[in-house]
Design a protein around this motif. Structure first.
Motif, short mmCIF file in Angstrom:
data_model
loop_
_atom_site.label_atom_id
_atom_site.label_comp_id
_atom_site.label_asym_id
_atom_site.label_seq_id
_atom_site.Cartn_x
_atom_site.Cartn_y
_atom_site.Cartn_z
N ASP A 191 0.82 -1.21 0.00
CA ASP A 191 0.00 0.00 0.00
C ASP A 191 0.86 1.26 0.00
OD1 ASP A 191 0.91 -0.79 2.47
OD2 ASP A 191 -0.77 0.07 3.58
N THR A 192 2.16 1.12 0.21
CA THR A 192 3.06 2.29 0.20
C THR A 192 3.82 2.43 -1.11
OG1 THR A 192 4.90 1.04 1.16
CG2 THR A 192 3.36 2.10 2.69
N ASN A 193 3.89 1.35 -1.88
CA ASN A 193 4.62 1.39 -3.15
C ASN A 193 4.20 0.22 -4.02
OD1 ASN A 193 6.67 2.50 -4.92
ND2 ASN A 193 7.92 0.71 -4.42
N ASP A 194 4.07 0.43 -5.32
CA ASP A 194 3.67 -0.62 -6.26
C ASP A 194 4.88 -1.51 -6.57
OD1 ASP A 194 2.59 -2.24 -8.15
OD2 ASP A 194 2.17 -0.67 -9.62
N PRO A 195 4.83 -2.79 -6.24
CA PRO A 195 5.99 -3.67 -6.44
C PRO A 195 6.02 -4.35 -7.81
CG PRO A 195 4.32 -4.86 -5.24
CD PRO A 195 3.73 -3.50 -5.54
N SER A 196 5.15 -3.95 -8.72
CA SER A 196 5.02 -4.66 -10.01
C SER A 196 6.34 -4.72 -10.76
CB SER A 196 3.95 -4.00 -10.87
OG SER A 196 2.69 -4.06 -10.23
N GLU A 197 7.05 -3.62 -10.82
CA GLU A 197 8.32 -3.60 -11.55
C GLU A 197 9.33 -4.55 -10.91
OE1 GLU A 197 11.78 -0.38 -12.96
OE2 GLU A 197 9.90 0.32 -12.06
N PHE A 198 9.36 -4.57 -9.60
CA PHE A 198 10.26 -5.48 -8.90
C PHE A 198 9.88 -6.93 -9.14
CE2 PHE A 198 11.00 -8.06 -5.08
CZ PHE A 198 12.38 -7.99 -5.00
N LEU A 199 8.59 -7.23 -9.07
CA LEU A 199 8.13 -8.61 -9.22
C LEU A 199 8.32 -9.14 -10.63
CD1 LEU A 199 4.85 -8.51 -7.08
CD2 LEU A 199 7.05 -9.55 -6.49
N ALA A 200 8.45 -8.25 -11.62
CA ALA A 200 8.66 -8.69 -13.00
C ALA A 200 9.94 -9.51 -13.13
CB ALA A 200 8.71 -7.49 -13.93
N ASN A 201 10.87 -9.33 -12.20
CA ASN A 201 12.13 -10.08 -12.24
C ASN A 201 11.92 -11.57 -11.96
OD1 ASN A 201 14.37 -7.93 -12.45
ND2 ASN A 201 13.09 -7.14 -10.81
N PHE A 202 10.78 -11.93 -11.39
CA PHE A 202 10.58 -13.31 -10.95
C PHE A 202 9.37 -13.98 -11.59
CE2 PHE A 202 12.25 -10.61 -7.54
CZ PHE A 202 13.52 -11.16 -7.41
N GLU A 203 8.69 -13.27 -12.49
CA GLU A 203 7.48 -13.83 -13.08
C GLU A 203 7.76 -15.13 -13.83
OE1 GLU A 203 5.83 -10.81 -15.51
OE2 GLU A 203 4.95 -9.69 -13.84
N SER A 204 8.90 -15.22 -14.51
CA SER A 204 9.18 -16.40 -15.33
C SER A 204 9.58 -17.62 -14.50
CB SER A 204 10.31 -16.08 -16.31
OG SER A 204 11.48 -15.71 -15.63
N LEU A 205 9.77 -17.46 -13.19
CA LEU A 205 10.16 -18.58 -12.34
C LEU A 205 8.96 -19.36 -11.81
CD1 LEU A 205 13.05 -17.00 -10.25
CD2 LEU A 205 13.23 -18.46 -12.25
N ASN A 206 7.77 -18.88 -12.07
CA ASN A 206 6.54 -19.56 -11.63
C ASN A 206 6.51 -19.77 -10.12
OD1 ASN A 206 5.63 -19.83 -14.33
ND2 ASN A 206 6.94 -21.63 -14.60
N ILE A 207 6.95 -18.75 -9.38
CA ILE A 207 6.91 -18.80 -7.92
C ILE A 207 5.59 -18.20 -7.45
CG2 ILE A 207 8.02 -18.00 -5.80
CD1 ILE A 207 10.59 -17.72 -7.38
N PRO A 208 4.89 -18.86 -6.54
CA PRO A 208 3.68 -18.25 -5.97
C PRO A 208 4.02 -16.92 -5.30
CG PRO A 208 3.79 -20.58 -5.41
CD PRO A 208 5.12 -20.23 -6.02
N ILE A 209 3.27 -15.87 -5.64
CA ILE A 209 3.54 -14.53 -5.11
C ILE A 209 2.30 -14.02 -4.40
CG2 ILE A 209 4.12 -12.14 -5.71
CD1 ILE A 209 5.72 -13.21 -8.07
N PHE A 210 2.49 -13.47 -3.21
CA PHE A 210 1.39 -12.92 -2.42
C PHE A 210 1.71 -11.46 -2.10
CE2 PHE A 210 1.99 -17.39 -1.56
CZ PHE A 210 0.72 -17.92 -1.69
N ARG A 211 0.73 -10.59 -2.27
CA ARG A 211 0.89 -9.17 -1.96
C ARG A 211 0.16 -8.86 -0.66
NH1 ARG A 211 1.09 -5.53 -7.41
NH2 ARG A 211 1.95 -7.09 -8.85
N SER A 212 0.82 -8.07 0.17
CA SER A 212 0.26 -7.74 1.47
C SER A 212 0.40 -6.25 1.74
CB SER A 212 0.97 -8.54 2.57
OG SER A 212 0.51 -8.18 3.84
N GLY A 213 -0.63 -5.67 2.34
CA GLY A 213 -0.58 -4.28 2.75
C GLY A 213 -0.64 -4.16 4.26
#
Length: 344
Positions: free
Chosen positions: A170-192
């Protein structure tokens, strides 16, 4: 009279005092025959180590936390949170009671780290975990791709499934950071701050033993408190000047996780700012990318699989398009992990 004794004087002294007059104090330990035979401790009961603190181990036996020491023969063996052990002695758990760990069962997995990348001496963090919950903050402290890469390397090396939780979204959008790991098929959870995906995390953690790791100040202990209300883990803040989190957890501790989807275990670990990989064999990293490993079988012997590697089939596959639209991202992820071993 001469200052030295005559032969007759010495003879009289030897007759007056001989070795039979010397009193030898008995030493039961020295006189007791030594044996390598050790008791088999057939009456030992099994439990799981849930905490370690200054030479004392908390072992959960039949839902009762029991304080234990360890047997002398285990003095050279590290006993860590998650270990399944055999215990003898007072297992009532009454305050002031003390039992003893006499055996450590073989471990299914071991999460390790070294002091730095040049140090091959490993430090065991936890045992028998099957999931690694990597907790990273979207901001304050800033997320570090390299640190997450190192956690992933450790997880792949140990055969543990990685999951990624991003806090403070809720303080910063992590989308750009998470793009580094999208191709690894790791389950990702976002929390505020007030929006924690409790149900999704419960589903992912139920039936597993999960170890939570992360940089100091990312909200790891806060997340554990949400998942296990009785945990009461101390939480801290991030220094506004240095941007570093304050260490609030001084030791690892395991909590039982009760959810509507089944029970599990979650292990909270002290926050770290570095994660040495000197003990890891780089060959295991490629093996975690099954599709890339198949292509890399045609690479020249000793190929580094890095961007500047000559005749590397992985780099050549980018132009052929055989890996699809995410091929470039997957190869970049692999090469970034391999580069962690060359960073220093």
């Amino acid at each position: 009279m001469s200052w030295w004794s005559s032969d007759s004087d010495e003879s009289s002294l030897s007759e007056q005092y001989d070795e039979s007059d010397i009193r030898i104090r008995p030493n039961p330990k020295a006189n007791k025959p030594r044996t390598k035979t050790r008791p088999d401790h057939a009456d030992a009961v099994q439990g799981m180590v849930t905490g370690v603190d200054r030479g004392r181990y908390t072992v959960l036996i039949n839902e009762v936390p029991v304080t234990c020491s360890r047997a002398r023969e285990l003095s050279k063996n590290a006993i860590v949170v998650g270990d399944i052990v055999n215990v003898v002695g007072d297992i009532t758990g009454v305050h002031g009671s003390l039992a003893r760990i006499v055996r450590v069962e073989p471990r299914t997995t071991v999460l390790r780290r070294s002091a730095d990348d040049t140090d091959e001496v490993e430090r065991v963090i936890v045992a028998n975990a099957d999931q690694l919950l990597i907790v990273i903050a979207a901001a304050n402290p800033e997320p570090r791709v390299r640190l997450v890469d190192r956690y992933l390397v450790a997880a792949f090396d140990a055969g543990i499934t990685p999951l990624l939780v991003v806090t403070k979204c809720d303080t910063n959008d992590p989308s750009e950071f998470l793009a580094n790991f999208e191709s690894l098929n790791i389950p990702i959870f976002r929390s505020g701050t007030d929006q924690v995906p409790v149900e999704d995390l419960q589903k992912a953690l139920a039936g597993h033993t999960t170890v939570a790791v992360g940089h100091s100040g990312v909200g790891k202990s806060t997340l554990v408190n949400v998942l296990v209300p009785d945990a009461k883990r101390a939480t801290g803040h991030v220094n506004e000047v240095t941007g570093r989190g304050r260490h609030t957890s001084s030791s690892s501790i395991c909590f039982k996780l009760e959810t509507p989807f089944g029970d599990g275990w979650i292990i909270d670990t002290p926050g770290v700012r570095s994660f040495g990989l000197g003990h890891v064999n780089p060959d295991k990293i490629l093996g975690s990318f099954a599709d890339l490993a198949e292509i890399a079988e045609d690479c020249p012997r000793g190929c580094s699989h890095l961007e500047d590697a000559p005749d590397c089939y992985l780099n050549e596959s980018l132009s052929s398009g055989i890996l699809g639209k995410n091929g470039a991202q997957r190869i970049d992820s692999l090469q970034r992990l391999l580069l962690t071993f060359k960073a220093n």
